[in-house]
Design an enzyme around this catalytic site. Structure first.
Site, PDB file in Angstrom:
ATOM      1  N   CYS A   1      57.739 -26.254  10.975  1.00 36.43           N
ATOM      2  CA  CYS A   1      56.644 -25.889  11.873  1.00 36.43           C
ATOM      3  C   CYS A   1      56.280 -24.406  11.696  1.00 36.43           C
ATOM      4  CB  CYS A   1      56.981 -26.239  13.326  1.00 36.43           C
ATOM      5  SG  CYS A   1      55.514 -26.167  14.408  1.00 36.43           S
TER       6      CYS A   1
ATOM      7  N   HIS B   1      57.640 -31.816  12.910  1.00 33.67           N
ATOM      8  CA  HIS B   1      58.991 -31.597  13.439  1.00 33.67           C
ATOM      9  C   HIS B   1      59.885 -32.784  13.077  1.00 33.67           C
ATOM     10  CE1 HIS B   1      58.384 -28.038  15.933  1.00 33.67           C
ATOM     11  NE2 HIS B   1      57.173 -28.498  16.154  1.00 33.67           N
TER      12      HIS B   1
ATOM     13  N   GLU C   1      62.974 -32.989  13.468  1.00 31.51           N
ATOM     14  CA  GLU C   1      63.975 -33.135  14.530  1.00 31.51           C
ATOM     15  C   GLU C   1      63.441 -33.871  15.753  1.00 31.51           C
ATOM     16  OE1 GLU C   1      61.763 -29.500  15.826  1.00 31.51           O
ATOM     17  OE2 GLU C   1      62.273 -30.447  13.919  1.00 31.51           O
TER      18      GLU C   1
END
Length: 194
Positions: free
Chosen positions: A79, A176, A178
């Protein structure tokens, strides 16, 4: 032998969610702003959520800008990490690390900004996306990297933009991983195998 994975600690968030995802993959990373620990790691993850010019000022004040640029092992920007690895951003009119000779621009205002939510990736060309076909990943951003020669994946929101980059030992993804469930975990797993 387990690889030593370092997450760059600086004043831009989402470090803990990256750490938690790595734990689920069986990896126990260190979170550090110590140049020697970063240099000694087998792989480095450079995450980020925040404002680009503030983050760059922090990196420069700590000397981390030069450390990151000179790392020799695989590095993954996430990001804001991707944006800071580019040459310049319109956010705060800041010069960045310049690993990728790419400009970061604000999405035009005619549509909803920021770009928040799930979007598909296309034009995949990297081991980062091995085993994934038309992956859907989660985005939250108002600024984007222009399409360019180092692009290894593209997405479209208002316009096509580079959502993943690769040059030498440096990789970066705008989305992202994650926060992208199994697909994101697979991207991180692929990075750890590089």
């Amino acid at each position: 032998m387990m690889s030593k994975i370092a997450i760059v600690k600086y004043n831009a968030g989402n470090v803990r969610s990256v750490e938690n995802t790595l734990h689920r993959l069986g990896v126990d990373p260190i979170i550090t702003d110590d140049p020697e620990e970063l240099k000694a790691a087998d792989k480095v993850i450079f995450p980020g959520v925040g404002e680009a010019s503030t983050a760059m000022n922090f990196l420069k004040a700590k000397g981390l800008d030069e450390v990151i640029k000179n790392l020799k092992q695989p590095v993954l920007g996430i990001c804001l990490g991707l944006q800071l690895m580019c040459k310049h951003t319109e956010e705060g009119d800041a010069d960045c690390l310049g690993i990728f000779d790419v400009l970061v621009k604000r999405f035009p205002p005619e549509d909803k900004v920021p770009h928040v939510g799930w979007n598909s990736l296309s034009k995949l060309k990297s081991p980062l996306f091995e085993g994934l076909e038309k992956p859907y990943v989660y985005f939250v951003h108002s600024y984007y990297a222009e399409t360019n020669e180092w692009e290894i994946a593209e997405a479209n929101y208002i316009l096509p933009f580079a959502t993943a980059l690769h040059r030498d030992n440096f990789y970066a993804i705008q989305a992202h991983p994650e926060k992208s469930g199994e697909v994101g975990a697979k991207i991180l797993e692929n990075f750890l195998k590089l």
